[in-house]
Design a protein around this motif. Structure first.
Motif, PDB file in Angstrom:
ATOM      1  N   ARG A 200      -3.945  -6.619   5.867  1.00  0.00           N
ATOM      2  CA  ARG A 200      -4.426  -7.987   6.079  1.00  0.00           C
ATOM      3  C   ARG A 200      -4.152  -8.854   4.844  1.00  0.00           C
ATOM      4  O   ARG A 200      -3.975  -8.353   3.730  1.00  0.00           O
ATOM      5  CB  ARG A 200      -5.925  -7.962   6.360  1.00  0.00           C
ATOM      6  N   HIS A 201      -4.168 -10.152   5.056  1.00  0.00           N
ATOM      7  CA  HIS A 201      -4.063 -11.112   3.951  1.00  0.00           C
ATOM      8  C   HIS A 201      -5.312 -11.032   3.077  1.00  0.00           C
ATOM      9  O   HIS A 201      -5.230 -11.168   1.854  1.00  0.00           O
ATOM     10  CB  HIS A 201      -3.900 -12.514   4.537  1.00  0.00           C
ATOM     11  N   GLY A 202      -6.445 -10.821   3.688  1.00  0.00           N
ATOM     12  CA  GLY A 202      -7.709 -10.709   2.973  1.00  0.00           C
ATOM     13  C   GLY A 202      -8.828 -10.510   3.976  1.00  0.00           C
ATOM     14  O   GLY A 202      -8.662 -10.775   5.174  1.00  0.00           O
ATOM     15  N   PHE A 203      -9.977 -10.062   3.506  1.00  0.00           N
ATOM     16  CA  PHE A 203     -11.105  -9.802   4.410  1.00  0.00           C
ATOM     17  C   PHE A 203     -11.559 -11.071   5.122  1.00  0.00           C
ATOM     18  O   PHE A 203     -11.769 -11.074   6.342  1.00  0.00           O
ATOM     19  CB  PHE A 203     -12.292  -9.210   3.631  1.00  0.00           C
ATOM     20  N   LEU A 204     -11.722 -12.168   4.376  1.00  0.00           N
ATOM     21  CA  LEU A 204     -12.199 -13.400   4.990  1.00  0.00           C
ATOM     22  C   LEU A 204     -11.227 -13.898   6.045  1.00  0.00           C
ATOM     23  O   LEU A 204     -11.631 -14.426   7.094  1.00  0.00           O
ATOM     24  CB  LEU A 204     -12.398 -14.480   3.924  1.00  0.00           C
ATOM     25  N   TRP A 205      -9.933 -13.700   5.798  1.00  0.00           N
ATOM     26  CA  TRP A 205      -8.929 -14.146   6.768  1.00  0.00           C
ATOM     27  C   TRP A 205      -8.963 -13.269   8.024  1.00  0.00           C
ATOM     28  O   TRP A 205      -8.872 -13.776   9.143  1.00  0.00           O
ATOM     29  CB  TRP A 205      -7.545 -14.134   6.135  1.00  0.00           C
ATOM     30  N   GLN A 206      -9.098 -11.972   7.860  1.00  0.00           N
ATOM     31  CA  GLN A 206      -9.220 -11.110   9.033  1.00  0.00           C
ATOM     32  C   GLN A 206     -10.440 -11.493   9.861  1.00  0.00           C
ATOM     33  O   GLN A 206     -10.375 -11.569  11.090  1.00  0.00           O
ATOM     34  CB  GLN A 206      -9.318  -9.637   8.624  1.00  0.00           C
ATOM     35  N   ASP A 207     -11.555 -11.745   9.194  1.00  0.00           N
ATOM     36  CA  ASP A 207     -12.771 -12.140   9.894  1.00  0.00           C
ATOM     37  C   ASP A 207     -12.556 -13.445  10.654  1.00  0.00           C
ATOM     38  O   ASP A 207     -12.993 -13.590  11.807  1.00  0.00           O
ATOM     39  CB  ASP A 207     -13.910 -12.279   8.876  1.00  0.00           C
ATOM     40  N   TRP A 208     -11.848 -14.396  10.051  1.00  0.00           N
ATOM     41  CA  TRP A 208     -11.553 -15.657  10.739  1.00  0.00           C
ATOM     42  C   TRP A 208     -10.670 -15.410  11.968  1.00  0.00           C
ATOM     43  O   TRP A 208     -10.916 -15.961  13.047  1.00  0.00           O
ATOM     44  CB  TRP A 208     -10.846 -16.635   9.785  1.00  0.00           C
ATOM     45  N   CYS A 209      -9.655 -14.582  11.813  1.00  0.00           N
ATOM     46  CA  CYS A 209      -8.752 -14.281  12.931  1.00  0.00           C
ATOM     47  C   CYS A 209      -9.514 -13.636  14.090  1.00  0.00           C
ATOM     48  O   CYS A 209      -9.273 -13.951  15.266  1.00  0.00           O
ATOM     49  CB  CYS A 209      -7.619 -13.368  12.472  1.00  0.00           C
ATOM     50  N   VAL A 210     -10.431 -12.735  13.769  1.00  0.00           N
ATOM     51  CA  VAL A 210     -11.227 -12.084  14.816  1.00  0.00           C
ATOM     52  C   VAL A 210     -12.091 -13.117  15.538  1.00  0.00           C
ATOM     53  O   VAL A 210     -12.182 -13.115  16.784  1.00  0.00           O
ATOM     54  CB  VAL A 210     -12.085 -10.959  14.216  1.00  0.00           C
ATOM     55  N   GLN A 211     -12.718 -14.021  14.786  1.00  0.00           N
ATOM     56  CA  GLN A 211     -13.534 -15.054  15.430  1.00  0.00           C
ATOM     57  C   GLN A 211     -12.679 -15.949  16.326  1.00  0.00           C
ATOM     58  O   GLN A 211     -13.115 -16.360  17.412  1.00  0.00           O
ATOM     59  CB  GLN A 211     -14.240 -15.891  14.376  1.00  0.00           C
ATOM     60  N   ALA A 212     -11.466 -16.248  15.887  1.00  0.00           N
ATOM     61  CA  ALA A 212     -10.572 -17.057  16.706  1.00  0.00           C
ATOM     62  C   ALA A 212     -10.202 -16.328  17.991  1.00  0.00           C
ATOM     63  O   ALA A 212     -10.135 -16.940  19.068  1.00  0.00           O
ATOM     64  CB  ALA A 212      -9.315 -17.413  15.914  1.00  0.00           C
TER      65      ALA A 212
ATOM     66  N   PRO B 159     -15.318  -9.172  -5.012  1.00  0.00           N
ATOM     67  CA  PRO B 159     -14.887  -7.880  -4.450  1.00  0.00           C
ATOM     68  C   PRO B 159     -14.024  -8.037  -3.210  1.00  0.00           C
ATOM     69  O   PRO B 159     -14.313  -8.852  -2.328  1.00  0.00           O
ATOM     70  CB  PRO B 159     -16.202  -7.182  -4.109  1.00  0.00           C
ATOM     71  N   ILE B 160     -12.970  -7.260  -3.154  1.00  0.00           N
ATOM     72  CA  ILE B 160     -12.100  -7.242  -1.988  1.00  0.00           C
ATOM     73  C   ILE B 160     -12.685  -6.338  -0.918  1.00  0.00           C
ATOM     74  O   ILE B 160     -12.803  -6.706   0.245  1.00  0.00           O
ATOM     75  CB  ILE B 160     -10.681  -6.782  -2.390  1.00  0.00           C
ATOM     76  N   VAL B 161     -13.063  -5.132  -1.301  1.00  0.00           N
ATOM     77  CA  VAL B 161     -13.734  -4.208  -0.392  1.00  0.00           C
ATOM     78  C   VAL B 161     -15.218  -4.235  -0.739  1.00  0.00           C
ATOM     79  O   VAL B 161     -15.608  -3.891  -1.850  1.00  0.00           O
ATOM     80  CB  VAL B 161     -13.161  -2.782  -0.516  1.00  0.00           C
ATOM     81  N   ARG B 162     -16.012  -4.661   0.209  1.00  0.00           N
ATOM     82  CA  ARG B 162     -17.426  -4.909  -0.073  1.00  0.00           C
ATOM     83  C   ARG B 162     -18.360  -3.955   0.646  1.00  0.00           C
ATOM     84  O   ARG B 162     -19.574  -4.113   0.605  1.00  0.00           O
ATOM     85  CB  ARG B 162     -17.771  -6.352   0.282  1.00  0.00           C
ATOM     86  N   SER B 163     -17.797  -2.952   1.310  1.00  0.00           N
ATOM     87  CA  SER B 163     -18.612  -2.008   2.066  1.00  0.00           C
ATOM     88  C   SER B 163     -17.784  -0.770   2.373  1.00  0.00           C
ATOM     89  O   SER B 163     -16.571  -0.862   2.564  1.00  0.00           O
ATOM     90  CB  SER B 163     -19.078  -2.651   3.380  1.00  0.00           C
ATOM     91  N   LEU B 164     -18.431   0.391   2.447  1.00  0.00           N
ATOM     92  CA  LEU B 164     -17.725   1.613   2.859  1.00  0.00           C
ATOM     93  C   LEU B 164     -17.283   1.554   4.307  1.00  0.00           C
ATOM     94  O   LEU B 164     -16.407   2.320   4.720  1.00  0.00           O
ATOM     95  CB  LEU B 164     -18.615   2.838   2.633  1.00  0.00           C
ATOM     96  N   ILE B 165     -17.893   0.672   5.101  1.00  0.00           N
ATOM     97  CA  ILE B 165     -17.438   0.559   6.488  1.00  0.00           C
ATOM     98  C   ILE B 165     -16.488  -0.624   6.677  1.00  0.00           C
ATOM     99  O   ILE B 165     -16.166  -0.980   7.809  1.00  0.00           O
ATOM    100  CB  ILE B 165     -18.602   0.507   7.499  1.00  0.00           C
ATOM    101  N   ASP B 166     -16.020  -1.215   5.561  1.00  0.00           N
ATOM    102  CA  ASP B 166     -14.887  -2.141   5.645  1.00  0.00           C
ATOM    103  C   ASP B 166     -13.637  -1.268   5.745  1.00  0.00           C
ATOM    104  O   ASP B 166     -12.814  -1.186   4.843  1.00  0.00           O
ATOM    105  CB  ASP B 166     -14.846  -3.041   4.412  1.00  0.00           C
ATOM    106  N   THR B 167     -13.535  -0.596   6.866  1.00  0.00           N
ATOM    107  CA  THR B 167     -12.470   0.374   7.116  1.00  0.00           C
ATOM    108  C   THR B 167     -12.223   0.429   8.606  1.00  0.00           C
ATOM    109  O   THR B 167     -12.968  -0.158   9.403  1.00  0.00           O
ATOM    110  CB  THR B 167     -12.851   1.765   6.571  1.00  0.00           C
ATOM    111  N   ASP B 168     -11.179   1.131   9.003  1.00  0.00           N
ATOM    112  CA  ASP B 168     -10.869   1.256  10.425  1.00  0.00           C
ATOM    113  C   ASP B 168     -11.713   2.341  11.075  1.00  0.00           C
ATOM    114  O   ASP B 168     -11.946   3.403  10.489  1.00  0.00           O
ATOM    115  CB  ASP B 168      -9.384   1.576  10.620  1.00  0.00           C
ATOM    116  N   PHE B 169     -12.127   2.080  12.299  1.00  0.00           N
ATOM    117  CA  PHE B 169     -12.999   2.989  13.031  1.00  0.00           C
ATOM    118  C   PHE B 169     -12.387   4.376  13.173  1.00  0.00           C
ATOM    119  O   PHE B 169     -13.075   5.390  13.086  1.00  0.00           O
ATOM    120  CB  PHE B 169     -13.303   2.390  14.412  1.00  0.00           C
ATOM    121  N   TYR B 170     -11.061   4.421  13.361  1.00  0.00           N
ATOM    122  CA  TYR B 170     -10.433   5.721  13.555  1.00  0.00           C
ATOM    123  C   TYR B 170     -10.573   6.617  12.326  1.00  0.00           C
ATOM    124  O   TYR B 170     -10.566   7.845  12.438  1.00  0.00           O
ATOM    125  CB  TYR B 170      -8.960   5.570  13.972  1.00  0.00           C
TER     126      TYR B 170
END
Length: 430
Positions: free
Chosen positions: A197-209, A17-28
């Motif tokens: 984004r390129h993908g969810f896992l990549w966004q998560d990696w960028c945020v951790q960086a 799954p690309i979108v794995r949650s209803l809150i995999d969305t922007d806060f706004y």
């Protein structure tokens, strides 16, 4: 830490799954959804995918069956107990219970509504039509799905070691950008990169960086799921969608001119502090500020999202001064097509004159330019906009005519009503 290259290689499994949650969305989106739920719940709005980069023929790249599979999976998502607890009990922007009980009860029973998908001349026509609070929540997952499916299509033929090298180079690029940002004294920057984004896992990696590399200079992420999982601030205010729909519903020209301010009247009934950020460019920044009621000058700040960022900020500074406000106490959030060079330039230009912050989007979470043959992973401009409200077309003028949306005759009418003259076209980077 997830081995991204291995996970990408293993996309050949059954649905990943690309979108794995209803809150995999922007806060706004959630803040706006609550406002719409309260003020205009029965308005019927249609959203449509708009690919500004016509040379990227998405329907030729992405298999329709795979796209439908991902969209259908997203429709089956429900808010989990943990996600509901986080939304109900967390503190956002210093406020507890940001989301009201009636909205949360609705959201806890919510699922994404049906979609309509067709192919036309190498592009997908993807639309969502229904009650505004429901269909508006398709925007972010729809964009995330299309963007990641495009990435998967390009990477599908690559072997394991090719992928390892690709992601090593992309990681190095991100980290080199972070090292440059470390040198900016007083920097405040957030991740705004969910939509393209390129993908969810990549966004998560960028945020951790960003967390590791920038420390307190990194102020949070717009992505609610990542914010929850990484114990970060969820950030974001409001977007062009609100004035676009309010304007489309206006019964006459006088009401149309007042529509952007009606949005903010409704907004300030619920929010204060750093959520009182003006987004003035929907129908032209200068005209918006020239006609703005005096009470808006007391708001916390402004977000610059199109046109010349220096010119727009200078216009805002002059407006604040004319209303007896100290610009040095105001917050300016830059969010249009940012990369390191522009962040450095704008921070240096306005240091000491306003409080500067940055929402870094696509060129944080999807900068794979030049890393594969034919530049086939270069980011491109894909949006999902409200195109009608109760059967009336919506319009966005923007400070950059290249970002304008709506029927040509309606764009001309809005320009006349809002007094928008000649505009300088600027390249839409993303």
């Amino acid at each position: 830490m997830v081995d991204i290259a291995t996970r990408v290689y293993n996309h050949k499994w059954a649905i990943d799954p690309i979108v794995r949650s209803l809150i995999d969305t922007d806060f706004y989106k959630l803040l706006m959804c609550q406002s719409v739920f309260r003020n205009k719940p029965d308005t019927v709005v249609k959203f449509s995918l708009i690919n500004r980069s016509k040379s990227i023929r998405l329907a030729d790249l992405i298999d329709e069956g795979e796209l439908r599979e991902q969209l259908d999976y997203a429709r089956g998502l429900r808010l989990t107990r943990g996600e509901s607890t986080w939304l109900r009990g967390n503190t956002f922007y210093g406020k507890r219970q940001m989301f009201r009980p009636d909205f949360m009860e609705w959201f806890e029973n919510f699922s994404l509504p049906p979609y309509h998908l067709e192919k036309h001349d190498g592009q997908y026509e993807l639309t969502f039509e229904g009650q505004w609070p429901e269909v508006m929540l398709w925007e972010i997952p729809a964009l995330a799905i299309l963007m990641e499916l495009r990435s998967r299509a390009v990477l599908r033929a690559m072997r394991r070691f090719e992928l390892q090298v690709l992601y090593a180079r992309a990681m190095t690029r991100v980290w080199e950008k972070i090292e440059r940002l470390q040198k900016i004294e007083g920097l405040k920057i957030a991740d705004f990169g969910t939509r393209r984004r390129h993908g969810f896992l990549w966004q998560d990696w960028c945020v951790q960086a960003m967390v590791e590399g920038l420390g307190s200079a990194f102020t949070g992420t717009s992505n609610c799921l990542i914010a929850m999982r990484r114990d970060l601030e969820a950030v974001g205010t409001n977007a062009h969608e609100l004035p676009m729909v309010y304007a489309a519903l206006a019964p006459d020209e006088a009401a149309l001119r007042q529509a952007p301010y009606r949005v903010l009247e409704d907004w300030q009934e619920e929010h204060e502090g750093n959520l009182r950020i003006i987004l003035p460019d929907t129908y032209g920044t200068k005209g918006f500020l020239d006609r703005a009621p005096d009470w808006l000058a007391g708001w916390t700040g402004i977000r610059i999202d199109s046109g010349d960022p220096v010119e727009s900020t200078e216009t805002a500074i002059a407006w604040w001064k004319a209303h007896g406000e100290d610009p040095r106490e105001k917050l300016v959030i830059f969010s249009d097509g940012l990369d390191v060079e522009e962040i450095e330039r704008l921070h240096a230009h306005f240091a000491g004159r306003v409080k500067v912050s940055f929402g870094w989007g696509t060129l944080l979470t999807n900068d794979f330019r030049g890393l594969v043959p034919g530049d086939a992973l270069a980011p491109f401009s894909l949006v999902c906009k409200a195109v009608s409200a109760d059967g009336r077309p919506t319009v966005k003028l923007s400070d950059n005519p290249e970002k304008a949306t709506g029927p040509a005759e309606e764009i001309a009418r809005y320009k006349r009503i809002f007094g928008v003259g000649a505009q300088e076209a600027r390249e839409v980077i993303v």
